[in-house]
Design a protein around this motif. Structure first.
Motif, PDB file in Angstrom:
ATOM      1  N   ILE A 171       1.671 -35.194 -48.658  1.00 59.77           N
ATOM      2  CA  ILE A 171       2.814 -35.370 -47.756  1.00 59.77           C
ATOM      3  C   ILE A 171       2.356 -35.825 -46.374  1.00 59.77           C
ATOM      4  N   GLU A 172       1.258 -35.261 -45.899  1.00 58.21           N
ATOM      5  CA  GLU A 172       0.773 -35.619 -44.563  1.00 58.21           C
ATOM      6  C   GLU A 172       0.489 -37.114 -44.462  1.00 58.21           C
ATOM      7  N   GLU A 173      -0.123 -37.690 -45.493  1.00 60.80           N
ATOM      8  CA  GLU A 173      -0.437 -39.112 -45.466  1.00 60.80           C
ATOM      9  C   GLU A 173       0.810 -39.983 -45.508  1.00 60.80           C
ATOM     10  N   LEU A 174       1.886 -39.465 -46.072  1.00 63.24           N
ATOM     11  CA  LEU A 174       3.093 -40.272 -46.259  1.00 63.24           C
ATOM     12  C   LEU A 174       4.057 -40.215 -45.084  1.00 63.24           C
ATOM     13  N   ILE A 175       3.864 -39.274 -44.151  1.00 63.99           N
ATOM     14  CA  ILE A 175       4.827 -39.141 -43.055  1.00 63.99           C
ATOM     15  C   ILE A 175       4.179 -39.226 -41.677  1.00 63.99           C
ATOM     16  N   GLU A 176       2.867 -39.400 -41.572  1.00 64.82           N
ATOM     17  CA  GLU A 176       2.235 -39.447 -40.257  1.00 64.82           C
ATOM     18  C   GLU A 176       2.531 -40.776 -39.569  1.00 64.82           C
ATOM     19  N   ASP A 177       2.355 -40.798 -38.258  1.00 59.86           N
ATOM     20  CA  ASP A 177       2.704 -41.982 -37.466  1.00 59.86           C
ATOM     21  C   ASP A 177       1.732 -43.126 -37.676  1.00 59.86           C
ATOM     22  N   ASN A 178       0.450 -42.852 -37.615  1.00 64.30           N
ATOM     23  CA  ASN A 178      -0.567 -43.906 -37.727  1.00 64.30           C
ATOM     24  C   ASN A 178      -1.489 -43.576 -38.899  1.00 64.30           C
ATOM     25  N   PRO A 179      -1.296 -44.219 -40.057  1.00 64.15           N
ATOM     26  CA  PRO A 179      -2.117 -43.873 -41.224  1.00 64.15           C
ATOM     27  C   PRO A 179      -3.559 -44.342 -41.120  1.00 64.15           C
ATOM     28  N   SER A 193      -5.492 -43.979 -38.381  1.00 58.34           N
ATOM     29  CA  SER A 193      -6.228 -43.226 -37.374  1.00 58.34           C
ATOM     30  C   SER A 193      -7.136 -42.202 -38.043  1.00 58.34           C
ATOM     31  N   PRO A 194      -8.360 -42.033 -37.540  1.00 57.94           N
ATOM     32  CA  PRO A 194      -9.228 -40.987 -38.103  1.00 57.94           C
ATOM     33  C   PRO A 194      -8.809 -39.578 -37.690  1.00 57.94           C
ATOM     34  N   PHE A 195      -7.950 -39.479 -36.686  1.00 59.69           N
ATOM     35  CA  PHE A 195      -7.555 -38.171 -36.177  1.00 59.69           C
ATOM     36  C   PHE A 195      -6.323 -37.649 -36.916  1.00 59.69           C
ATOM     37  N   PRO A 196      -6.311 -36.374 -37.254  1.00 58.00           N
ATOM     38  CA  PRO A 196      -5.119 -35.796 -37.901  1.00 58.00           C
ATOM     39  C   PRO A 196      -3.955 -35.742 -36.919  1.00 58.00           C
ATOM     40  N   GLN A 197      -2.768 -36.095 -37.401  1.00 54.50           N
ATOM     41  CA  GLN A 197      -1.580 -36.113 -36.535  1.00 54.50           C
ATOM     42  C   GLN A 197      -0.616 -34.982 -36.852  1.00 54.50           C
ATOM     43  N   MET A 198      -1.016 -34.106 -37.759  1.00 52.04           N
ATOM     44  CA  MET A 198      -0.258 -32.898 -38.044  1.00 52.04           C
ATOM     45  C   MET A 198      -1.250 -31.751 -38.146  1.00 52.04           C
ATOM     46  N   THR A 244      -8.641 -44.996 -25.598  1.00 50.64           N
ATOM     47  CA  THR A 244      -7.494 -45.905 -25.712  1.00 50.64           C
ATOM     48  C   THR A 244      -6.681 -45.596 -26.954  1.00 50.64           C
ATOM     49  N   HIS A 245      -7.374 -45.344 -28.042  1.00 54.50           N
ATOM     50  CA  HIS A 245      -6.672 -45.011 -29.283  1.00 54.50           C
ATOM     51  C   HIS A 245      -5.940 -43.672 -29.161  1.00 54.50           C
ATOM     52  N   LEU A 246      -6.570 -42.690 -28.540  1.00 55.71           N
ATOM     53  CA  LEU A 246      -5.947 -41.376 -28.405  1.00 55.71           C
ATOM     54  C   LEU A 246      -4.706 -41.435 -27.518  1.00 55.71           C
ATOM     55  N   PHE A 247      -4.769 -42.190 -26.428  1.00 56.23           N
ATOM     56  CA  PHE A 247      -3.615 -42.276 -25.529  1.00 56.23           C
ATOM     57  C   PHE A 247      -2.471 -43.060 -26.154  1.00 56.23           C
ATOM     58  N   ALA A 248      -2.777 -43.937 -27.111  1.00 58.48           N
ATOM     59  CA  ALA A 248      -1.715 -44.696 -27.779  1.00 58.48           C
ATOM     60  C   ALA A 248      -1.158 -43.967 -28.997  1.00 58.48           C
ATOM     61  N   LEU A 249      -1.852 -42.935 -29.456  1.00 55.41           N
ATOM     62  CA  LEU A 249      -1.454 -42.246 -30.680  1.00 55.41           C
ATOM     63  C   LEU A 249      -0.253 -41.340 -30.425  1.00 55.41           C
ATOM     64  N   SER A 288       2.443 -38.311 -32.349  1.00 57.68           N
ATOM     65  CA  SER A 288       2.728 -37.387 -33.445  1.00 57.68           C
ATOM     66  C   SER A 288       4.217 -37.077 -33.397  1.00 57.68           C
ATOM     67  N   PHE A 289       4.983 -37.759 -34.250  1.00 59.16           N
ATOM     68  CA  PHE A 289       6.440 -37.624 -34.276  1.00 59.16           C
ATOM     69  C   PHE A 289       7.038 -37.864 -32.898  1.00 59.16           C
ATOM     70  N   GLY A 290       6.532 -38.918 -32.253  1.00 55.82           N
ATOM     71  CA  GLY A 290       7.059 -39.324 -30.955  1.00 55.82           C
ATOM     72  C   GLY A 290       6.427 -38.645 -29.765  1.00 55.82           C
ATOM     73  N   VAL A 291       5.642 -37.616 -29.974  1.00 52.11           N
ATOM     74  CA  VAL A 291       4.998 -36.891 -28.879  1.00 52.11           C
ATOM     75  C   VAL A 291       3.603 -37.468 -28.651  1.00 52.11           C
ATOM     76  N   PRO A 292       3.235 -37.816 -27.417  1.00 48.50           N
ATOM     77  CA  PRO A 292       1.895 -38.357 -27.158  1.00 48.50           C
ATOM     78  C   PRO A 292       0.797 -37.394 -27.616  1.00 48.50           C
ATOM     79  N   TYR A 293      -0.201 -37.950 -28.300  1.00 46.24           N
ATOM     80  CA  TYR A 293      -1.302 -37.134 -28.803  1.00 46.24           C
ATOM     81  C   TYR A 293      -2.070 -36.489 -27.655  1.00 46.24           C
ATOM     82  N   VAL A 294      -2.276 -37.222 -26.589  1.00 41.56           N
ATOM     83  CA  VAL A 294      -2.834 -36.674 -25.348  1.00 41.56           C
ATOM     84  C   VAL A 294      -1.680 -36.651 -24.352  1.00 41.56           C
ATOM     85  N   THR A 295      -1.103 -35.484 -24.153  1.00 41.04           N
ATOM     86  CA  THR A 295       0.114 -35.365 -23.364  1.00 41.04           C
ATOM     87  C   THR A 295      -0.207 -35.567 -21.893  1.00 41.04           C
TER      88      THR A 295
END
Length: 499
Positions: free
Chosen positions: A214-222, A224-229, A434-439, A441-448
């Motif tokens: 499920i995680e692979e099917l609903i994450e924002d950036n498939p 990315s090496p970083f987990p988004q959930m 750059t990748h982290l700031f653009a990432l 997670s369900f609309g929330v910035p990965y680096v807030t």
């Protein structure tokens, strides 16, 4: 009203039995037990191993067989005499199949165009134990198991308010895996629940066997090496995140729960941060931040200095390092790659081997191979020390998924440092940032980023502030920002106010 694609049950028992037997052809574990209730042909269909057959015999079949013609017949008459906790009507073949698959026996009767699903499911399940991957010194010792109802009950026991909602759906054409979205109404942003529901509803696969599917099917950036959930096996972690305005996804058949949205800081926090004294939790958190950064750039920094920037090394240390490397046939980059690959192989072997010997093999193997490599002149002793420190640093990362991402990124970082020195190292860090700031997670910035412009947001990011200071929820809970009332600080001078 049943779906137009579904087949309604017939009033003829023989026709319903024929359809079900056709569906369950070559299914030895599905039993069709026929009997007469007040001279009316009846049948109960159930799955062996998933149904409480003892309770079914005692509370369903025995009362039905004792009835006489003078007491009346019919499905409603039989249901009125059943001493079970709950049952409900089934009107289509597809609904009956779903109930049988869940372990609930389905009762059919001739002359009735409906059936009854009896809530008598029962199957073997693992006992509740402490999660090995998220052990704590101080805190609850219970963890999720592979049974969804048990996991949901553990969360409900933490949050007993009716505001805790659990929305259920089934995913997978063949597995028909039950998935539950848990959230606190009035705390979570309704747009988040709508987004999660919409993403889960888009899934059209043949089966879901684990939360990773499920995680692979609903994450924002498939890509990315970083987990988004965030993943966890602890009900207290799920409850804490729900109180912050997040949502959790519980899946049948796995002890791993998914939490969304998440930020990079969530993967560097441990549940124990909130159970220890706040200044201890803050100190350990800073230690964790430092060693996570060291786990990423440690070998790359060493390779860059040894290869391109020897002037940065003190003279005495440089002479010792040169002496240790004079018999080494490989450059520092090849040394680092060899040792890192071997270290990762030993770590993976320790995970896959039986627990009784896995840890011993990984530790002894690292010592023996490291010493043998130094004696054989393949690697230098400083390189072994750098790799060992880096390996220990990666163990400080509390979440396994995030730790794997850091471990994998070490290799391209070493290549950049080996070919371009500090310039390559800075290029790698810049690309990652750059990748982290653009990432997202369900609309929330990965680096807030906004958290650094609001002092209240820093109370659970860089440090772990006392509970009596964390009155505002983090950015994910902006729908309901107020977490608790002010004036919670304890102390003798607050006794009169608190009383």
């Amino acid at each position: 009203m049943p779906n137009n694609k579904e087949t309604a049950l017939s009033t003829r028992l023989s026709e319903n039995m024929e359809r079900l037997q056709e569906k369950y052809e070559d299914c030895f574990d599905v039993v069709f037990h026929d009997f007469n209730y007040v001279r009316t042909p009846s049948m109960v269909v159930y799955t062996v191993g998933m149904t409480d057959t003892e309770a079914m015999n005692q509370h369903v079949l025995e009362p039905a067989l004792r009835e006489t013609a003078d007491e009346g017949g019919g499905l409603e008459s039989l249901c009125a005499r059943l001493s079970i906790s709950s049952f409900y009507q089934v009107k289509t073949i597809e609904q009956a199949i779903a109930e049988i698959g869940d372990g609930n026996p389905v009762l059919l009767m001739d002359g009735e165009d409906k059936a009854v699903s009896l809530c008598l499911s029962k199957w073997e399940k693992r006992s509740i134990t402490e999660p090995e991957a998220e052990s704590v010194v101080r805190g609850p010792r219970e963890g999720f198991i592979e049974t969804l109802l048990v996991n949901a009950s553990m969360v409900r026991r933490k949050l007993r308010s009716p505001s805790l909602k659990m929305k259920s759906m089934q995913i997978g054409r063949y597995s028909q895996t039950e998935v539950v979205i848990a959230y606190i109404q009035g705390v979570v942003n309704p747009a988040l629940i709508s987004e999660i529901t919409e993403r889960l509803g888009r899934i059209d696969v043949d089966g879901i066997l684990e939360s990773g599917n499920i995680e692979e099917l609903i994450e924002d950036n498939p890509y990315s090496p970083f987990p988004q959930m965030q993943t966890t096996e602890r009900p207290d972690v799920v409850a804490a995140n729900l109180l912050q305005g997040k949502a959790a996804i519980l899946i049948e058949g796995t002890p791993i729960a998914l939490i969304a949205p998440t930020t990079i800081f969530s993967f560097l926090h441990s549940p124990e941060d909130y159970y220890q004294r706040y200044f201890i939790g803050s100190a350990i958190r800073w230690l964790r931040y430092f060693f996570a950064f060291l786990a990423l750039i440690g070998p790359s920094f060493y390779v860059a200095i040894v290869t391109f920037h020897q002037e940065m090394i003190p003279t005495t240390l440089l002479l010792n390092m040169a002496k240790s490397r004079e018999q080494i046939p490989f450059p520092a980059l090849v040394e680092a790659l060899l040792m890192e690959i071997m270290f990762e192989a030993l770590r993976e072997a320790g995970v896959r081997l039986p627990k009784q010997i896995g840890s011993a093999v990984s530790i002894v193997g690292a010592l023996v191979i490291g010493q043998a490599a130094i004696s054989a002149g393949l690697v230098s002793s400083p390189m072994v020390m750098v790799v060992a420190i880096t390996g220990i640093a990666s163990f400080l990362i509390p979440h396994f998924d995030f730790g794997i991402a850091i471990r994998l990124l070490r290799f391209p970082m070493m290549l950049l440092a080996g070919f371009l020195g500090f310039f390559g190292l800075m290029i790698g860090i810049t690309l990652i940032l750059t990748h982290l700031f653009a990432l997202r997670s369900f609309g929330v910035p990965y680096v807030t980023v906004t958290s650094f412009t609001h002092v209240n947001q820093l109370k659970d990011v860089l440090v772990r502030a006392p509970f009596w200071k964390m009155n505002i929820r983090p950015r994910t809970g902006y729908w309901n920002r107020q977490r608790q009332s002010s004036g919670q600080r304890p102390g003798p001078d607050r006794r009169g106010r608190n009383s």
